[in-house]
Design an enzyme around this catalytic site. Sequence first.
Site, PDB file in Angstrom:
ATOM      1  N   SER A  32       0.833  -1.198   0.000  1.00 49.18           N
ATOM      2  CA  SER A  32       0.000   0.000   0.000  1.00 49.18           C
ATOM      3  C   SER A  32       0.870   1.251   0.000  1.00 49.18           C
ATOM      4  CB  SER A  32      -0.857  -0.031   1.257  1.00 49.18           C
ATOM      5  OG  SER A  32      -1.471   1.205   1.483  1.00 49.18           O
ATOM      6  N   TYR A  53      -2.560  -1.048  10.795  1.00 50.83           N
ATOM      7  CA  TYR A  53      -2.757  -1.634   9.455  1.00 50.83           C
ATOM      8  C   TYR A  53      -1.547  -1.327   8.573  1.00 50.83           C
ATOM      9  CZ  TYR A  53      -3.952  -1.789   4.563  1.00 50.83           C
ATOM     10  OH  TYR A  53      -3.889  -2.019   3.215  1.00 50.83           O
ATOM     11  N   LYS A 101       1.689  -3.741   6.742  1.00 50.31           N
ATOM     12  CA  LYS A 101       2.163  -3.740   5.343  1.00 50.31           C
ATOM     13  C   LYS A 101       3.672  -3.509   5.303  1.00 50.31           C
ATOM     14  CE  LYS A 101      -1.700  -4.552   3.360  1.00 50.31           C
ATOM     15  NZ  LYS A 101      -1.925  -5.849   2.737  1.00 50.31           N
TER      16      LYS A 101
HETATM   17  P1  NAD Z   1     -10.953  -7.031   0.738  1.00 55.52           P
HETATM   18  O1  NAD Z   1     -11.241  -7.009   2.186  1.00 55.52           O
HETATM   19  O2  NAD Z   1     -12.098  -6.817  -0.210  1.00 55.52           O
HETATM   20  O3  NAD Z   1     -10.231  -8.402   0.339  1.00 55.52           O
HETATM   21  C1  NAD Z   1      -9.410  -9.130   1.226  1.00 55.52           C
HETATM   22  C2  NAD Z   1      -9.899 -10.576   1.233  1.00 55.52           C
HETATM   23  O4  NAD Z   1      -9.063 -11.331   2.108  1.00 55.52           O
HETATM   24  C3  NAD Z   1     -11.332 -10.696   1.748  1.00 55.52           C
HETATM   25  O5  NAD Z   1     -12.092 -11.452   0.813  1.00 55.52           O
HETATM   26  C4  NAD Z   1     -11.175 -11.423   3.089  1.00 55.52           C
HETATM   27  O6  NAD Z   1     -12.292 -12.251   3.354  1.00 55.52           O
HETATM   28  C5  NAD Z   1      -9.885 -12.203   2.877  1.00 55.52           C
HETATM   29  N1  NAD Z   1      -9.125 -12.517   4.105  1.00 55.52           N
HETATM   30  C6  NAD Z   1      -8.728 -11.661   5.084  1.00 55.52           C
HETATM   31  N2  NAD Z   1      -8.038 -12.320   6.026  1.00 55.52           N
HETATM   32  C7  NAD Z   1      -7.970 -13.629   5.635  1.00 55.52           C
HETATM   33  C8  NAD Z   1      -7.383 -14.800   6.171  1.00 55.52           C
HETATM   34  N3  NAD Z   1      -6.721 -14.789   7.344  1.00 55.52           N
HETATM   35  N4  NAD Z   1      -7.507 -15.967   5.488  1.00 55.52           N
HETATM   36  C9  NAD Z   1      -8.175 -16.012   4.312  1.00 55.52           C
HETATM   37  N5  NAD Z   1      -8.751 -14.931   3.754  1.00 55.52           N
HETATM   38  C10 NAD Z   1      -8.653 -13.753   4.402  1.00 55.52           C
HETATM   39  O7  NAD Z   1      -9.798  -5.965   0.436  1.00 55.52           O
HETATM   40  P2  NAD Z   1      -9.247  -5.408  -0.937  1.00 55.52           P
HETATM   41  O8  NAD Z   1      -9.598  -3.979  -1.031  1.00 55.52           O
HETATM   42  O9  NAD Z   1      -9.582  -6.338  -2.046  1.00 55.52           O
HETATM   43  O10 NAD Z   1      -7.690  -5.464  -0.613  1.00 55.52           O
HETATM   44  C11 NAD Z   1      -6.889  -6.573  -0.970  1.00 55.52           C
HETATM   45  C12 NAD Z   1      -5.493  -6.385  -0.439  1.00 55.52           C
HETATM   46  O11 NAD Z   1      -4.971  -5.159  -0.935  1.00 55.52           O
HETATM   47  C13 NAD Z   1      -5.417  -6.270   1.095  1.00 55.52           C
HETATM   48  O12 NAD Z   1      -4.252  -6.926   1.522  1.00 55.52           O
HETATM   49  C14 NAD Z   1      -5.339  -4.775   1.332  1.00 55.52           C
HETATM   50  O13 NAD Z   1      -4.690  -4.481   2.529  1.00 55.52           O
HETATM   51  C15 NAD Z   1      -4.525  -4.338   0.133  1.00 55.52           C
HETATM   52  N6  NAD Z   1      -4.748  -2.928  -0.216  1.00 55.52           N
HETATM   53  C16 NAD Z   1      -6.011  -2.467  -0.407  1.00 55.52           C
HETATM   54  C17 NAD Z   1      -6.238  -1.125  -0.693  1.00 55.52           C
HETATM   55  C18 NAD Z   1      -7.625  -0.579  -0.833  1.00 55.52           C
HETATM   56  O14 NAD Z   1      -7.805   0.636  -0.694  1.00 55.52           O
HETATM   57  N7  NAD Z   1      -8.633  -1.378  -1.129  1.00 55.52           N
HETATM   58  C19 NAD Z   1      -5.143  -0.259  -0.831  1.00 55.52           C
HETATM   59  C20 NAD Z   1      -3.851  -0.765  -0.645  1.00 55.52           C
HETATM   60  C21 NAD Z   1      -3.673  -2.109  -0.337  1.00 55.52           C
HETATM   61  C1  WQD Z   2      -9.724   9.512   0.508  1.00 61.88           C
HETATM   62  C2  WQD Z   2      -9.915  11.014   0.707  1.00 61.88           C
HETATM   63  C3  WQD Z   2     -10.259  11.642   2.999  1.00 61.88           C
HETATM   64  C4  WQD Z   2     -14.128   9.620   3.486  1.00 61.88           C
HETATM   65  C5  WQD Z   2      -7.064   4.579   2.769  1.00 61.88           C
HETATM   66  C6  WQD Z   2      -5.979   3.913   3.557  1.00 61.88           C
HETATM   67  C7  WQD Z   2      -4.860   3.491   2.652  1.00 61.88           C
HETATM   68  C8  WQD Z   2      -5.389   2.663   1.484  1.00 61.88           C
HETATM   69  C9  WQD Z   2      -6.533   3.306   0.788  1.00 61.88           C
HETATM   70  C10 WQD Z   2      -5.274   0.358   2.087  1.00 61.88           C
HETATM   71  C11 WQD Z   2      -9.170  11.580   1.925  1.00 61.88           C
HETATM   72  C12 WQD Z   2     -11.490  11.942   2.175  1.00 61.88           C
HETATM   73  C13 WQD Z   2     -12.936  10.109   2.967  1.00 61.88           C
HETATM   74  C14 WQD Z   2     -15.157  10.539   3.818  1.00 61.88           C
HETATM   75  C15 WQD Z   2     -13.750  12.352   3.063  1.00 61.88           C
HETATM   76  N1  WQD Z   2      -5.909   1.406   1.919  1.00 61.88           N
HETATM   77  N2  WQD Z   2     -12.758  11.444   2.767  1.00 61.88           N
HETATM   78  N3  WQD Z   2     -14.934  11.881   3.595  1.00 61.88           N
HETATM   79  O1  WQD Z   2      -7.445   7.580   3.555  1.00 61.88           O
HETATM   80  O2  WQD Z   2      -6.511   8.003   1.220  1.00 61.88           O
HETATM   81  O3  WQD Z   2      -6.520   5.743   2.140  1.00 61.88           O
HETATM   82  O4  WQD Z   2      -7.524   3.682   1.746  1.00 61.88           O
HETATM   83  O5  WQD Z   2      -4.094   0.178   2.040  1.00 61.88           O
HETATM   84  O6  WQD Z   2      -3.950   2.787   3.414  1.00 61.88           O
HETATM   85  O7  WQD Z   2      -5.496   4.821   4.526  1.00 61.88           O
HETATM   86  O8  WQD Z   2      -8.659   6.750   1.482  1.00 61.88           O
HETATM   87  O9  WQD Z   2     -10.989   6.715   0.692  1.00 61.88           O
HETATM   88  O10 WQD Z   2     -10.536   6.873   3.180  1.00 61.88           O
HETATM   89  O11 WQD Z   2     -10.026   8.853   1.739  1.00 61.88           O
HETATM   90  O12 WQD Z   2     -13.610  13.558   2.882  1.00 61.88           O
HETATM   91  O13 WQD Z   2     -16.238  10.166   4.304  1.00 61.88           O
HETATM   92  O14 WQD Z   2     -11.309  11.268   0.947  1.00 61.88           O
HETATM   93  O15 WQD Z   2     -10.042  12.635   3.957  1.00 61.88           O
HETATM   94  O16 WQD Z   2      -8.745  12.870   1.569  1.00 61.88           O
HETATM   95  P1  WQD Z   2      -7.240   7.138   2.174  1.00 61.88           P
HETATM   96  P2  WQD Z   2     -10.129   7.225   1.812  1.00 61.88           P
END
Ligand code: NAD
Ligand code: WQD
Length: 330
Positions: free
Chosen positions: A125, A150, A154
């Site tokens: 991330s 969280y 990572k």
């Molecule tokens: P998500 O929650 O939709 O998907 C994660 C999946 O992993 C889920 O289906 C959950 O049921 C499964 N899971 C969690 N723990 C588990 C375990 N112990 N065993 C088996 N399955 C398990 O999330 P996503 O948005 O698809 O994110 C996927 C990956 O990408 C995550 O590792 C997340 O941290 C990372 N990521 C997401 C974002 C984002 O904003 N969505 C940003 C950066 C990184």
């Molecule tokens: C985006 C923008 C908020 C909600 C998070 C995690 C990051 C990554 C992605 C996993 C910001 C603003 C949001 C609301 C708002 N995930 N906002 N009102 O915080 O950039 O990132 O998700 O790895 O680690 O921190 O994403 O979608 O929460 O916010 O104004 O109700 O929207 O302040 O500027 P963020 P977000």
Amino acid sequence: MGKILVTGGAGFIGSHTCVELLERGKEIVVVDNFVNSTPKALEAVREITGREFEFYECDLRDRAGVERIFCENEISAAIHFAGLKAVGESVQKPRLYYDNNLGSTLGLLEAMERHGVKKLIFSSSATVYGEKNAAPYREEMETGGTTNPYGTTKWMIERMLADECAADPAWGVVLLRYFNPIGAHPSGLLREDPNGIPNNLMPYIVRVAQGKLPYLNVFGGDYPTPDGTGVRDYIHVCDLAAGHGKALDWLETHRGVEAFNLGTGKGSSVLEVLHAYERASGREVPYRVAPRRAGDLAVSYADCSKAQKLLGWRAQFSLDDMCRDTFHAG
Ligand code: NAD
Ligand code: WQD
């Protein structure tokens, strides 16, 4: 060529990546414990692609369960999405996050090692860049200084994987640092659908546009940005999925650990996203400017030149495309 193991494949990014892999003709096997997803996403993957695949309902911390998957399938590489991802919850329940995210990665690595599978793509991330660096983020910047458990998981997993590669040069690991994934599959069959009140911007905007929540709280209107609201690098989930395909190609010929940013390289403000969604949906999205949210940065966006140069990948979809597909998916 063996199968690609997709952990967390029922989740938002995992399910879109399953579609991408199946459409590229890959064989996959999916594992998920449905802690944050449902079997519906897997049905949608089958419907979109017309292809079948093996699925195991299993927690990756269940060593015997993971061992069974490796015994029953010839696996050549893993894409590791499984993990918990709610920033606020991780502050409340840090041990849950360390246990789940680190424990599941250790369980996976052990099984991979036992079965001689040494190619891994990890879902990292932009959060690993912490507070000290300034956008645009580049992969060689020093990581750490994460602001919540969280993000720290990572960062720790990235270190763990780098140590593994240093200890055994046969490993090939790609760390993909996602920026802000939004959007949905253009078929409308797959989407991000969090339980309860969403934390992230796009799902919140969708609920407001649907009339399920009254207005969006815009967290901060006094940031040093053009309109005063926070700027992020939103990226279409299908572009991210394609990036995983390119990372798999990279692992065919590379060993060691390599990090890549997956973003568009372009920042959009909260109000720009809100207005783009209004245009795509034809609906009004009421909002109020609220105080800043603790831990938020003013500006975050990627320098994506490394992925373009080395993986031959770049994002194709615009913010309007992301909003159109999100709206279409309902
Ligand atoms: P998500 O929650 O939709 O998907 C994660 C999946 O992993 C889920 O289906 C959950 O049921 C499964 N899971 C969690 N723990 C588990 C375990 N112990 N065993 C088996 N399955 C398990 O999330 P996503 O948005 O698809 O994110 C996927 C990956 O990408 C995550 O590792 C997340 O941290 C990372 N990521 C997401 C974002 C984002 O904003 N969505 C940003 C950066 C990184
Ligand atoms: C985006 C923008 C908020 C909600 C998070 C995690 C990051 C990554 C992605 C996993 C910001 C603003 C949001 C609301 C708002 N995930 N906002 N009102 O915080 O950039 O990132 O998700 O790895 O680690 O921190 O994403 O979608 O929460 O916010 O104004 O109700 O929207 O302040 O500027 P963020 P977000």
